[in-house]
Design an enzyme around this catalytic site. Structure first.
Site, PDB file in Angstrom:
ATOM      1  N   SER A 111      11.064  -3.429   4.616  1.00  0.00           N
ATOM      2  CA  SER A 111      12.057  -4.384   5.102  1.00  0.00           C
ATOM      3  C   SER A 111      11.813  -5.743   4.446  1.00  0.00           C
ATOM      4  O   SER A 111      11.851  -5.861   3.219  1.00  0.00           O
ATOM      5  CB  SER A 111      12.011  -4.445   6.636  1.00  0.00           C
ATOM      6  OG  SER A 111      13.116  -5.155   7.145  1.00  0.00           O
ATOM      7  N   GLU A 204      17.494   0.809   0.679  1.00  0.00           N
ATOM      8  CA  GLU A 204      17.749   1.022   2.109  1.00  0.00           C
ATOM      9  C   GLU A 204      18.184  -0.299   2.710  1.00  0.00           C
ATOM     10  O   GLU A 204      17.981  -1.360   2.115  1.00  0.00           O
ATOM     11  CB  GLU A 204      16.493   1.558   2.805  1.00  0.00           C
ATOM     12  CG  GLU A 204      15.305   0.599   2.860  1.00  0.00           C
ATOM     13  CD  GLU A 204      15.349  -0.402   4.001  1.00  0.00           C
ATOM     14  OE1 GLU A 204      15.973  -0.105   5.043  1.00  0.00           O
ATOM     15  OE2 GLU A 204      14.766  -1.487   3.851  1.00  0.00           O
ATOM     16  N   HIS A 274      15.012   2.077   7.778  1.00  0.00           N
ATOM     17  CA  HIS A 274      14.877   1.705   9.189  1.00  0.00           C
ATOM     18  C   HIS A 274      15.233   2.852  10.125  1.00  0.00           C
ATOM     19  O   HIS A 274      16.107   2.740  10.992  1.00  0.00           O
ATOM     20  CB  HIS A 274      15.751   0.495   9.488  1.00  0.00           C
ATOM     21  CG  HIS A 274      15.255  -0.784   8.889  1.00  0.00           C
ATOM     22  ND1 HIS A 274      15.365  -1.070   7.537  1.00  0.00           N
ATOM     23  CD2 HIS A 274      14.646  -1.857   9.457  1.00  0.00           C
ATOM     24  CE1 HIS A 274      14.855  -2.266   7.308  1.00  0.00           C
ATOM     25  NE2 HIS A 274      14.415  -2.760   8.446  1.00  0.00           N
TER      26      HIS A 274
END
Length: 301
Positions: A111, A204, A274
């Site tokens: 992330s 992602e 995630h």
């Protein structure tokens, strides 16, 4: 020039958990500490854990100093980022990696931690894009945690991915690069912006509007990040948002629209991002991606 891989962990090694981005309490990290100790590791909780400055794990200088201390401490053999959120780009330019360069250690996270993954790769060092301590005991995530353990301890890993209707067939070999799409865009043009040419990119994201995903893909394409890829892995795009007037394409269709024109192999549905299924990938490690009609596989060379 080949990237540098830190030494695999061994039982008895000491690792640190830090918060370069969002805050995490000792209570929230207790289960992860127990898991790491069950692997035979000794765990240090950094000064940026169990403190807060708004949503951050302490003020910028607290987070920077904590990360710097773990980088410079030769007894710390891996740095695990507790969670993402936002905050790492605020401190990255204040970190000194000169001692680290002489004694590399694993840095792991995803992330917002894509910042560190890319910055280290730009400096020539491998790191791990993988599940973070705050998510160690997420329901359905045991396989992801095990993949992180295997990466940290240097055990052989191979991933198989089911067939996807948008896949583009072929075989590619190259170093892995990538992570969170919005972070990759944020890093473009900075000291943490690493080249993608000849590499296997993985993507992602979470909570992004569909038009924003399109805009970021346009940006990656216009800056030349797509055209010379060896291959592409499309991971989870969790909880995509839409406007009152529907955008009309899924995240996978948007990505395929821009990346598909170049002809390199593309594997959609790779378990990274995630979601509980967030398998560890070693940024900078050379891998082979094989995409066939029956499915795809990724293995380190």
């Amino acid at each position: 020039m080949p990237t540098t891989a830190p030494a695999p962990l061994r039982p008895g090694d000491q690792v640190a958990i830090v918060c370069p981005a969002r805050k995490a309490s000792h209570e929230e990290l207790a289960a992860a500490v127990a898991t790491l100790e069950s692997w035979g590791l000794r765990v240090v909780l950094g000064a940026s854990t169990n403190v807060s400055h708004h949503q951050f794990g302490g003020e910028d200088e607290v987070r920077r100093q904590d990360f710097q201390q773990q980088l410079d401490d030769p007894s710390i053999r891996a740095i695990l980022c507790a969670r993402g959120g936002y905050g790492t780009p605020r401190i990255i330019d204040g970190l000194d990696f000169s001692r680290f360069a002489h004694d590399p250690k694993w840095v792991a996270g995803f992330s917002d931690i894509t910042t560190l993954n890319c910055h280290l790769l730009k400096l020539g060092h491998q790191s791990i894009h993988g599940v973070m301590p705050i998510f160690f005991h997420q329901e359905g995530g045991q396989e992801s945690v095990e993949s992180l353990r295997r990466a940290l301890f240097g055990e052989e890993t191979r991933y198989t991915i089911p067939a996807h209707p948008l896949n583009q067939l072929g075989t590619a070999t190259g170093e892995l690069v990538g992570g969170n799409l919005s972070m990759l865009q944020t890093l473009t043009g900075t000291a943490s912006d690493c080249p993608t040419a000849g590499r296997i990119l993985f993507l992602e994201d979470i909570d992004e509007y569909l038009y924003s995903i399109d805009r970021m893909l346009v940006h990656l394409d216009r800056t030349g990040k797509l055209q010379n890829l060896a291959g592409l892995l499309v991971g989870h795009f969790t909880n995509p948002q839409d406007n009152a007037v529907p955008y009309g394409q899924t995240p996978n269709e948007i990505i395929q629209h821009y990346a598909g024109k170049y002809g390199f192999p593309i594997a959609h549905g790779f378990p990274v991002g995630h979601e509980p299924q967030n398998m560890a990938l070693i940024c900078g490690r050379t891998a082979r991606l094989t995409v066939e009609a029956a499915g795809a596989r990724l293995e380190y060379v």
